[in-house]
Design a protein around this motif. Structure first.
Motif, mmCIF file in Angstrom:
data_model
loop_
_atom_site.group_PDB
_atom_site.id
_atom_site.type_symbol
_atom_site.label_atom_id
_atom_site.label_comp_id
_atom_site.label_asym_id
_atom_site.label_seq_id
_atom_site.Cartn_x
_atom_site.Cartn_y
_atom_site.Cartn_z
ATOM 1 N N ASN A 130 35.146 49.004 25.259
ATOM 2 C CA ASN A 130 35.177 50.147 26.178
ATOM 3 C C ASN A 130 34.470 51.334 25.543
ATOM 4 O O ASN A 130 34.688 51.628 24.368
ATOM 5 C CB ASN A 130 36.627 50.583 26.443
ATOM 6 N N TYR A 132 33.925 55.499 25.989
ATOM 7 C CA TYR A 132 34.414 56.720 26.629
ATOM 8 C C TYR A 132 33.513 57.884 26.272
ATOM 9 O O TYR A 132 33.057 57.998 25.136
ATOM 10 C CB TYR A 132 35.823 57.071 26.115
ATOM 11 N N LEU A 138 41.499 56.221 31.082
ATOM 12 C CA LEU A 138 41.860 54.869 31.515
ATOM 13 C C LEU A 138 43.305 54.962 31.978
ATOM 14 O O LEU A 138 44.197 55.299 31.192
ATOM 15 C CB LEU A 138 41.712 53.900 30.340
ATOM 16 N N HIS A 141 48.065 50.837 32.722
ATOM 17 C CA HIS A 141 47.939 49.460 33.211
ATOM 18 C C HIS A 141 48.605 48.525 32.210
ATOM 19 O O HIS A 141 48.924 48.928 31.084
ATOM 20 C CB HIS A 141 46.463 49.084 33.366
ATOM 21 N N PHE A 164 46.289 58.164 23.135
ATOM 22 C CA PHE A 164 46.678 56.861 23.684
ATOM 23 C C PHE A 164 48.053 57.022 24.312
ATOM 24 O O PHE A 164 48.954 57.630 23.722
ATOM 25 C CB PHE A 164 46.706 55.856 22.533
ATOM 26 N N HIS A 197 50.009 50.949 29.298
ATOM 27 C CA HIS A 197 49.280 51.802 28.357
ATOM 28 C C HIS A 197 48.017 52.340 29.025
ATOM 29 O O HIS A 197 47.575 51.803 30.049
ATOM 30 C CB HIS A 197 48.939 51.017 27.078
ATOM 31 N N VAL A 199 44.668 55.697 28.430
ATOM 32 C CA VAL A 199 44.032 56.694 27.570
ATOM 33 C C VAL A 199 43.868 57.981 28.377
ATOM 34 O O VAL A 199 43.336 57.954 29.499
ATOM 35 C CB VAL A 199 42.661 56.182 27.060
ATOM 36 N N ARG A 214 33.599 57.747 22.248
ATOM 37 C CA ARG A 214 34.641 56.926 21.630
ATOM 38 C C ARG A 214 34.396 55.499 22.080
ATOM 39 O O ARG A 214 34.087 55.262 23.258
ATOM 40 C CB ARG A 214 36.032 57.359 22.082
ATOM 41 N N ASN A 216 36.251 51.632 21.975
ATOM 42 C CA ASN A 216 37.475 50.890 21.674
ATOM 43 C C ASN A 216 37.205 49.406 21.842
ATOM 44 O O ASN A 216 36.574 48.979 22.805
ATOM 45 C CB ASN A 216 38.597 51.332 22.624
ATOM 46 N N THR A 218 39.207 45.844 22.266
ATOM 47 C CA THR A 218 40.508 45.178 22.379
ATOM 48 C C THR A 218 40.302 43.679 22.297
ATOM 49 O O THR A 218 39.532 43.093 23.056
ATOM 50 C CB THR A 218 41.318 45.520 23.641
ATOM 51 N N ARG A 220 41.775 39.911 22.475
ATOM 52 C CA ARG A 220 42.768 39.169 23.251
ATOM 53 C C ARG A 220 42.603 37.676 23.062
ATOM 54 O O ARG A 220 41.510 37.200 22.786
ATOM 55 C CB ARG A 220 42.552 39.435 24.761
HETATM 56 C C1 SIN Z 1 42.517 49.144 26.908
HETATM 57 O O1 SIN Z 1 43.642 49.316 27.319
HETATM 58 O O2 SIN Z 1 41.850 48.143 27.240
HETATM 59 C C2 SIN Z 1 41.835 50.140 26.004
HETATM 60 C C3 SIN Z 1 42.725 51.070 25.287
HETATM 61 C C4 SIN Z 1 41.960 52.066 24.481
HETATM 62 O O3 SIN Z 1 40.801 52.381 24.795
HETATM 63 O O4 SIN Z 1 42.506 52.597 23.476
#
Ligand code: SIN
Ligand code: FE2
Length: 223
Positions: A130, A132, A138, A141, A164, A197, A199, A214, A216, A218, A220
């Motif tokens: 991601n 930003y 965000l 979700h 966060f 969670h 942002v 920024r 990020n 993630t 999974r």
């Molecule tokens: C996410 O929930 O997929 C990203 C969280 C984040 O950008 O810190």
């Protein structure tokens, strides 16, 4: 505990504490301050290569709105959203090609962070990336499109700091607000795996490596 002069200087700004204990957020959820910091330049190089093959894009939600976060993916599957819903897709819908492979350094970092948080044996097969800019947010979700919810989520923050939001299992649970700086890693799994969670809107700033951005990652276990 070891740290060099540069890290020490950065302490006041980022709360960076190399070798410090995981900071508990909730049962099954921790922040690992500065865990990815030394690898960050390498991660950013890899992200540049990934985005050259699978460009940043603003996905459309099933409701028809464009997301403010720009996204791409690497790994065996990538998270995608369009008018038909959310899913993991082995191919990038923009060109029908498989997503770029997950770099070994990504996998290694995610696995080590998960182990540090108590989730030994984490083997991510998908990494959502991601991006930003100031103002990007965000909304709250759950990450629940993954097939096996026993595996945790590992989230790596790079560039500008963000707030966060980490809530509970119900959308209405008031989220904690945690400042995440460059190199911080959050891991959530077990009883927190389906925590809501998000942002908060990114504040403006100028990061030495990423300027006004920024990024990020993630990780999974999606498939
Ligand atoms: C996410 O929930 O997929 C990203 C969280 C984040 O950008 O810190
Ligand atoms: Fe998420």
């Amino acid at each position: 505990m070891t740290f060099d002069l540069f890290d020490n200087l950065d302490n006041s700004q980022d709360g960076y504490a190399p070798g410090s204990a995981p900071e508990p957020l909730a049962e099954g959820a921790v922040v690992l301050r500065g865990f990815a910091r030394t690898q960050a330049p390498q991660l950013l190089d890899e992200i540049g290569d990934i985005a050259a093959k699978a460009p940043w894009r603003h996905m459309i939600t099933p409701g028809g709105l464009g997301m403010s976060v720009a996204m791409t993916n690497c790994g065996q599957a990538g998270w995608v959203s369009d008018r038909t819903g959310y899913r993991y897709d082995p191919c990038d819908p923009l060109d029908g090609e498989p997503w770029p492979a997950m770099p070994a350094a990504f996998f290694d970092l995610a696995t080590r962070a998960a182990a540090e948080a108590g989730f030994a044996g984490f083997a991510p097969d998908a990494c959502l990336i991601n991006q930003y800019e100031p103002g990007t947010r965000l909304s709250l979700h759950q990450d629940r499109d993954e097939r096996d919810l026993r595996a945790p989520i590992v989230s790596v923050s790079l560039g500008l700091p963000a707030v966060f939001l980490f809530g509970g299992l119900r959308r209405a649970d008031r989220p904690a607000r945690i400042r995440l700086a460059h190199g911080d890693v959050v891991v959530w799994g077990g009883p927190s795996r389906l925590a809501f969670h998000g942002v908060a809107p990114l504040a403006d700033g100028d990061h030495p490596l990423l300027g006004q951005k920024r990024i990020n990652l993630t990780f999974r276990k999606a498939l």
